[in-house]
Design an enzyme around this catalytic site. Structure first.
Site, short mmCIF file in Angstrom:
data_model
loop_
_atom_site.label_atom_id
_atom_site.label_comp_id
_atom_site.label_asym_id
_atom_site.label_seq_id
_atom_site.Cartn_x
_atom_site.Cartn_y
_atom_site.Cartn_z
N VAL A 189 35.67 4.30 11.60
CA VAL A 189 35.46 3.30 12.67
C VAL A 189 34.29 2.38 12.32
O VAL A 189 34.39 1.15 12.43
CB VAL A 189 35.22 4.00 14.02
CG1 VAL A 189 35.01 2.97 15.12
CG2 VAL A 189 36.38 4.92 14.37
N LYS A 205 38.97 13.74 26.80
CA LYS A 205 39.39 12.41 27.28
C LYS A 205 39.80 12.44 28.75
O LYS A 205 39.50 11.51 29.50
CB LYS A 205 40.52 11.89 26.39
CG LYS A 205 40.02 11.58 24.99
CD LYS A 205 41.16 11.38 24.02
CE LYS A 205 40.64 11.05 22.62
NZ LYS A 205 41.70 11.07 21.61
N1 LIG Z 1 38.89 7.64 13.62
C1 LIG Z 1 39.51 7.32 14.74
O1 LIG Z 1 40.69 6.93 14.74
C2 LIG Z 1 38.78 7.40 16.06
C3 LIG Z 1 39.43 6.99 17.24
C4 LIG Z 1 38.73 7.02 18.45
C5 LIG Z 1 37.43 7.48 18.48
N2 LIG Z 1 36.85 7.90 17.32
C6 LIG Z 1 35.46 8.39 17.39
O2 LIG Z 1 34.64 7.52 16.63
C7 LIG Z 1 33.55 8.25 16.06
C8 LIG Z 1 33.55 8.05 14.54
O3 LIG Z 1 34.76 8.52 14.02
P1 LIG Z 1 35.16 8.25 12.49
O4 LIG Z 1 36.58 8.62 12.37
O5 LIG Z 1 34.72 6.89 12.06
O6 LIG Z 1 34.27 9.36 11.76
P2 LIG Z 1 33.95 9.48 10.19
O7 LIG Z 1 34.94 8.73 9.40
O8 LIG Z 1 33.75 10.93 9.92
O9 LIG Z 1 32.54 8.72 10.03
C9 LIG Z 1 31.36 9.25 10.53
C10 LIG Z 1 30.21 8.43 9.97
O10 LIG Z 1 28.99 8.87 10.56
C11 LIG Z 1 28.07 9.22 9.52
N3 LIG Z 1 27.33 10.38 9.97
C12 LIG Z 1 27.82 11.55 10.43
N4 LIG Z 1 26.82 12.38 10.73
C13 LIG Z 1 25.67 11.73 10.45
C14 LIG Z 1 24.30 12.06 10.53
N5 LIG Z 1 23.91 13.26 10.94
N6 LIG Z 1 23.39 11.13 10.15
C15 LIG Z 1 23.78 9.92 9.70
N7 LIG Z 1 25.09 9.54 9.61
C16 LIG Z 1 26.00 10.44 9.96
C17 LIG Z 1 28.90 9.53 8.29
O11 LIG Z 1 28.12 9.30 7.13
P3 LIG Z 1 28.76 9.46 5.65
O12 LIG Z 1 29.72 8.30 5.51
O13 LIG Z 1 27.61 9.37 4.72
O14 LIG Z 1 29.45 10.79 5.66
C18 LIG Z 1 30.04 8.53 8.47
O15 LIG Z 1 29.67 7.28 7.93
C19 LIG Z 1 33.76 9.71 16.50
O16 LIG Z 1 33.02 9.97 17.66
C20 LIG Z 1 35.26 9.77 16.81
O17 LIG Z 1 35.57 10.78 17.77
C21 LIG Z 1 37.47 7.86 16.11
#
Ligand SMILES: NC(=O)c1ccc[n+]([C@@H]2O[C@H](COP(=O)([O-])OP(=O)(O)OC[C@H]3O[C@@H](n4cnc5c(N)ncnc54)[C@H](OP(=O)(O)O)[C@@H]3O)[C@@H](O)[C@H]2O)c1
Length: 334
Positions: free
Chosen positions: A22, A212
């Site tokens: 995201v 949700k």
């Molecule tokens: N993906 C979807 O379709 C979707 C849909 C609706 C809502 N969401 C929500 O959106 C949010 C993000 O989802 P995502 O899919 O983008 O997750 P993701 O791909 O796992 O990305 C998470 C990001 O956060 C960083 N991160 C995680 N822990 C961290 C920490 N302790 N300190 C600093 N950076 C940290 C990671 O760094 P690195 O890159 O270095 O690992 C990564 O860049 C979540 O809350 C999820 O529930 C996602």
């Protein structure tokens, strides 16, 4: 302490916490559509810092943004006028969101776990600091269901909300119903295609959908409910026999999240459930395919209001995050 309001052409600085599926899509949109945001907000929006776990991990980022990557998430909050939290999980997301709000900075998040666990407390911090916490993307990603429940139906009386709000399990169930895969094979296929996490229990056990429906129920009825109040049954225990029995009756099994109010409309009793339900083929929710989401809201005057669309994905979820961001930025400018 209040965040400085940007005026005229002073850029509004956005701190991005997370740059995964995201976050990278949010960063990409902000760098490829600068004129659109400047026009809508009245000031340019620029990313001032991007917090990640590993700055050296390969990622596709617009030129110029890679230099903003850091593991010092607090510094990103301190340097920003607005904060976008898309790292997920409870900590350190919660502390960072709180830090931003306590500095009077608007926060936009897509984090359903965080909002389900401590959304009310964080909204109260935002209220005390005369700032905002927005989380449209936390429920059904690009489908603007929270805004409809909170704003469009604010003058109506909602009696129930029923939906498919977890795209991963819907993908699995759709593979079984429409493509004839066995349940275990469909789970494996969903994992291979990235629909399920390495640990898929959050989806398969209905925890994600429960978070949700809690957020939806709080928004609709302003009640103090939590995850423990959801009657929850996932899909992990279903067998091929269950699917065959449903298909023989012309039904499809879907993981349905629902919330309904009863009793005194001024102080409604709200119940919530997440469970697999066999739906008739003509039910609107039976038509929700692959990783999409669908929500049907029943309200006294409006009747049935149905919303369908992408419930996951980088650009799709970023669309909702950016909508909240533009609105928060406009308020900040005012
Ligand atoms: N993906 C979807 O379709 C979707 C849909 C609706 C809502 N969401 C929500 O959106 C949010 C993000 O989802 P995502 O899919 O983008 O997750 P993701 O791909 O796992 O990305 C998470 C990001 O956060 C960083 N991160 C995680 N822990 C961290 C920490 N302790 N300190 C600093 N950076 C940290 C990671 O760094 P690195 O890159 O270095 O690992 C990564 O860049 C979540 O809350 C999820 O529930 C996602």
């Amino acid at each position: 302490m209040s965040a400085p309001a940007a005026t005229g052409q002073t850029p509004l600085r956005v701190g991005l916490l997370g740059c995964g599926t995201v976050g990278a899509a949010v960063a990409q949109a902000l760098s490829t559509r600068p004129a659109l945001y400047a026009e809508r907000v009245g000031s340019p929006i620029e990313v001032c810092g991007i917090a990640v776990r590993n700055v050296d991990a390969p990622r596709e980022l617009h030129a110029g943004l890679s230099g903003l990557l850091t593991t010092d998430a607090s510094s990103v909050v301190h340097g920003a006028d607005l904060v976008v939290e898309v790292m997920g999980g409870i900590e350190p997301a919660q502390s960072l969101v709180r830090l931003a709000l306590e500095q009077g900075k608007p926060v936009v998040t897509a984090n359903k776990q965080l909002i389900a666990a401590s959304g009310q407390e964080l909204v109260e911090v935002a209220r005390q600091q005369a700032t905002s916490l927005d989380y449209e993307a936390a429920v059904a990603a690009a489908v603007p269901v929270l805004r409809v429940v909170r704003e469009s139906l604010a003058g109506d009386r909602i009696s129930s909300i029923t939906g498919i709000v977890n795209g991963s399990t819907n993908f699995v169930l759709d593979m079984v119903a429409r493509h004839g895969l066995g349940f275990a094979e469909a789970v494996e296929r969903a994992g291979q295609l990235g629909y399920l996490e390495a640990d898929p229990t959050e989806d398969l056990d209905g925890l994600d959908a429960a978070a949700k429906i809690v957020i939806l129920a709080r928004t609709a009825w302003m009640v103090d409910v939590g995850l423990a109040d959801v009657h929850r049954e996932g899909i992990a225990h279903l067998t091929d026999d269950d699917f065959e029995a449903a298909a023989s009756c012309g039904q499809v099994i879907k993981l349905v999240a629902s919330a309904w109010a009863s009793g005194d409309p001024a102080h409604p009793h709200v119940e919530m459930a997440v469970r697999p339900v066999a739906l008739g083929a003509d039910d609107p929710l039976a038509q929700v395919r692959e990783g999409r989401n669908g929500v049907v809201i029943e309200a006294e005057s409006a009747g049935l209001v149905s919303l369908f669309g992408p419930g996951a994905g980088g650009p799709e979820t970023a669309s909702a995050v950016l909508g909240d961001l533009v609105n928060a930025a406009c308020r900040l400018r005012q």
